[in-house]
Design an enzyme around this catalytic site. Structure first.
Site, PDB file in Angstrom:
ATOM      1  N   LYS A   8       0.810  -1.226   0.000  1.00  0.00           N
ATOM      2  CA  LYS A   8       0.000   0.000   0.000  1.00  0.00           C
ATOM      3  C   LYS A   8       0.841   1.274   0.000  1.00  0.00           C
ATOM      4  O   LYS A   8       0.626   2.156  -0.814  1.00  0.00           O
ATOM      5  CB  LYS A   8      -0.870   0.069   1.270  1.00  0.00           C
ATOM      6  CG  LYS A   8      -2.091  -0.779   1.260  1.00  0.00           C
ATOM      7  CD  LYS A   8      -3.033  -0.388   2.412  1.00  0.00           C
ATOM      8  CE  LYS A   8      -2.357  -0.391   3.777  1.00  0.00           C
ATOM      9  NZ  LYS A   8      -2.033  -1.721   4.311  1.00  0.00           N
ATOM     10  N   ARG A  83     -10.436   1.777   7.449  1.00  0.00           N
ATOM     11  CA  ARG A  83     -10.115   0.385   7.754  1.00  0.00           C
ATOM     12  C   ARG A  83     -11.250  -0.313   8.482  1.00  0.00           C
ATOM     13  O   ARG A  83     -11.165  -1.511   8.736  1.00  0.00           O
ATOM     14  CB  ARG A  83      -8.904   0.353   8.678  1.00  0.00           C
ATOM     15  CG  ARG A  83      -7.579   0.091   7.973  1.00  0.00           C
ATOM     16  CD  ARG A  83      -6.495   0.182   9.039  1.00  0.00           C
ATOM     17  NE  ARG A  83      -5.360  -0.622   8.755  1.00  0.00           N
ATOM     18  CZ  ARG A  83      -4.203  -0.142   8.292  1.00  0.00           C
ATOM     19  NH1 ARG A  83      -4.067   1.135   8.020  1.00  0.00           N
ATOM     20  NH2 ARG A  83      -3.197  -0.941   8.095  1.00  0.00           N
ATOM     21  N   ARG A 122      10.839  -6.924   5.596  1.00  0.00           N
ATOM     22  CA  ARG A 122      10.805  -5.493   5.906  1.00  0.00           C
ATOM     23  C   ARG A 122      11.262  -5.236   7.342  1.00  0.00           C
ATOM     24  O   ARG A 122      11.914  -4.238   7.630  1.00  0.00           O
ATOM     25  CB  ARG A 122       9.370  -4.958   5.710  1.00  0.00           C
ATOM     26  CG  ARG A 122       9.249  -3.466   5.966  1.00  0.00           C
ATOM     27  CD  ARG A 122       7.907  -2.914   5.542  1.00  0.00           C
ATOM     28  NE  ARG A 122       6.876  -3.172   6.522  1.00  0.00           N
ATOM     29  CZ  ARG A 122       5.582  -2.891   6.326  1.00  0.00           C
ATOM     30  NH1 ARG A 122       5.177  -2.376   5.186  1.00  0.00           N
ATOM     31  NH2 ARG A 122       4.697  -3.143   7.261  1.00  0.00           N
ATOM     32  N   ARG A 128      10.647  -1.790  11.768  1.00  0.00           N
ATOM     33  CA  ARG A 128       9.383  -1.324  12.335  1.00  0.00           C
ATOM     34  C   ARG A 128       8.973  -2.199  13.511  1.00  0.00           C
ATOM     35  O   ARG A 128       9.009  -3.423  13.423  1.00  0.00           O
ATOM     36  CB  ARG A 128       8.290  -1.382  11.259  1.00  0.00           C
ATOM     37  CG  ARG A 128       7.953  -0.009  10.711  1.00  0.00           C
ATOM     38  CD  ARG A 128       6.969  -0.092   9.588  1.00  0.00           C
ATOM     39  NE  ARG A 128       5.679  -0.627  10.000  1.00  0.00           N
ATOM     40  CZ  ARG A 128       4.604  -0.601   9.239  1.00  0.00           C
ATOM     41  NH1 ARG A 128       4.675  -0.048   8.032  1.00  0.00           N
ATOM     42  NH2 ARG A 128       3.469  -1.117   9.656  1.00  0.00           N
ATOM     43  N   ARG A 139      -2.037  -8.557  12.982  1.00  0.00           N
ATOM     44  CA  ARG A 139      -2.471  -7.558  11.989  1.00  0.00           C
ATOM     45  C   ARG A 139      -3.225  -8.208  10.840  1.00  0.00           C
ATOM     46  O   ARG A 139      -4.191  -7.659  10.314  1.00  0.00           O
ATOM     47  CB  ARG A 139      -1.260  -6.777  11.470  1.00  0.00           C
ATOM     48  CG  ARG A 139      -0.824  -5.686  12.460  1.00  0.00           C
ATOM     49  CD  ARG A 139       0.635  -5.330  12.321  1.00  0.00           C
ATOM     50  NE  ARG A 139       0.981  -4.768  11.043  1.00  0.00           N
ATOM     51  CZ  ARG A 139       2.185  -4.909  10.480  1.00  0.00           C
ATOM     52  NH1 ARG A 139       3.135  -5.568  11.076  1.00  0.00           N
ATOM     53  NH2 ARG A 139       2.419  -4.351   9.320  1.00  0.00           N
TER      54      ARG A 139
HETATM   55  P1  ADP Z   1       0.343  -1.970   7.412  1.00  0.00           P
HETATM   56  O1  ADP Z   1      -0.940  -1.941   6.676  1.00  0.00           O
HETATM   57  O2  ADP Z   1       1.517  -2.334   6.567  1.00  0.00           O
HETATM   58  O3  ADP Z   1       0.280  -2.798   8.650  1.00  0.00           O
HETATM   59  P2  ADP Z   1       0.117   0.890   8.171  1.00  0.00           P
HETATM   60  O4  ADP Z   1       1.291   1.791   8.194  1.00  0.00           O
HETATM   61  O5  ADP Z   1      -0.954   1.206   7.197  1.00  0.00           O
HETATM   62  O6  ADP Z   1       0.714  -0.542   7.973  1.00  0.00           O
HETATM   63  O7  ADP Z   1      -0.543   0.844   9.638  1.00  0.00           O
HETATM   64  C1  ADP Z   1       0.216   0.500  10.766  1.00  0.00           C
HETATM   65  C2  ADP Z   1      -0.683   0.433  12.002  1.00  0.00           C
HETATM   66  O8  ADP Z   1      -1.247   1.731  12.278  1.00  0.00           O
HETATM   67  C3  ADP Z   1      -1.894  -0.498  11.897  1.00  0.00           C
HETATM   68  O9  ADP Z   1      -1.570  -1.858  12.182  1.00  0.00           O
HETATM   69  C4  ADP Z   1      -2.830   0.124  12.947  1.00  0.00           C
HETATM   70  O10 ADP Z   1      -2.445  -0.238  14.254  1.00  0.00           O
HETATM   71  C5  ADP Z   1      -2.574   1.611  12.787  1.00  0.00           C
HETATM   72  N1  ADP Z   1      -3.522   2.221  11.827  1.00  0.00           N
HETATM   73  C6  ADP Z   1      -3.207   2.734  10.604  1.00  0.00           C
HETATM   74  N2  ADP Z   1      -4.305   3.184   9.967  1.00  0.00           N
HETATM   75  C7  ADP Z   1      -5.359   2.945  10.797  1.00  0.00           C
HETATM   76  C8  ADP Z   1      -6.761   3.142  10.705  1.00  0.00           C
HETATM   77  N3  ADP Z   1      -7.332   3.685   9.615  1.00  0.00           N
HETATM   78  N4  ADP Z   1      -7.535   2.764  11.758  1.00  0.00           N
HETATM   79  C9  ADP Z   1      -6.994   2.234  12.854  1.00  0.00           C
HETATM   80  N5  ADP Z   1      -5.681   1.983  13.012  1.00  0.00           N
HETATM   81  C10 ADP Z   1      -4.857   2.322  11.989  1.00  0.00           C
END
Ligand code: ADP
Length: 185
Positions: A8, A83, A122, A128, A139
């Protein structure tokens, strides 16, 4: 949209550049706040490190604040938001108030086995905190339970563009651009 590790963030950047709009990543905003130990960062750190979602109200407030900034006026790309169904409804309401609407919802699809591999890879490169095996599994579960169902909502709205996320970054980007071009009136 896409499961963790689907690409993404990478493809969001490419898409935003192509359309000349800002890419807004909720994950990046949270990580930035955690790094700088802001009140928001302190609030969400443990949640994110456990692989859970930040509460909807908190996330929605952050997105609304960001969307009100002037660089978003011509358009924007959301990466990692919405989400949950609650966030979908929030976004629908927000856009309606602005007299705006979504043009497309891009979903990157990658085989779940390949995703765990990518994320562990990663973890080594970027370090991270939420890229360890236990959190990755959590996740994935949260994505499958809370976010995957949004795809059928957007499909019904005629907005969903499902892109095969396997292959090189360049291949996926081109595939995504081609599919979006096909949608243009
Ligand atoms: P990835 O999809 O690769 O896990 P992201 O950088 O998009 O990584 O998100 C990392 C974390 O940030 C998520 O696992 C969640 O804990 C939090 N997060 C990100 N966007 C949202 C959202 N829209 N609603 C709730 N939590 C979020």
């Amino acid at each position: 949209m896409g499961a963790p590790g689907a690409g993404k963030g990478t493809q969001a950047g490419a898409l935003a550049d192509r359309y000349g709009v800002p890419a807004i990543s909720t994950g990046d905003i949270f990580r930035h706040n955690i790094k700088n130990e802001t009140p928001l960062g302190l609030k969400v750190k443990a949640i994110i490190e456990a692989g859970d979602y930040v509460p909807d109200e908190t996330t929605e407030e952050i997105v609304a604040d960001r969307l009100r900034e002037p660089d978003c006026a011509p358009g924007f790309l959301l990466d990692g938001f919405p989400r949950t169904m609650h966030q979908v409804r929030f976004l629908d309401r927000y856009l309606a108030e602005q007299g705006a609407a979504l043009d497309a919802v891009v979903s990157l699809h990658v085989d779940p086995e390949a995703l765990v591999e990518r994320l562990l890879d990663r973890a080594q490169k970027e370090g991270r905190a939420d890229d360890n095996e236990e959190t990755i599994r959590r996740r994935m579960e949260v994505y499958a339970g809370q976010t995957a169902p949004l795809l059928s909502y957007y499909e019904d709205e005629g907005l969903l563009v499902e892109v095969d996320g396997t292959g090189s970054v360049d291949e996926v980007r081109q595939r995504m651009f081609d599919q979006l071009d096909e949608r243009r009136p």
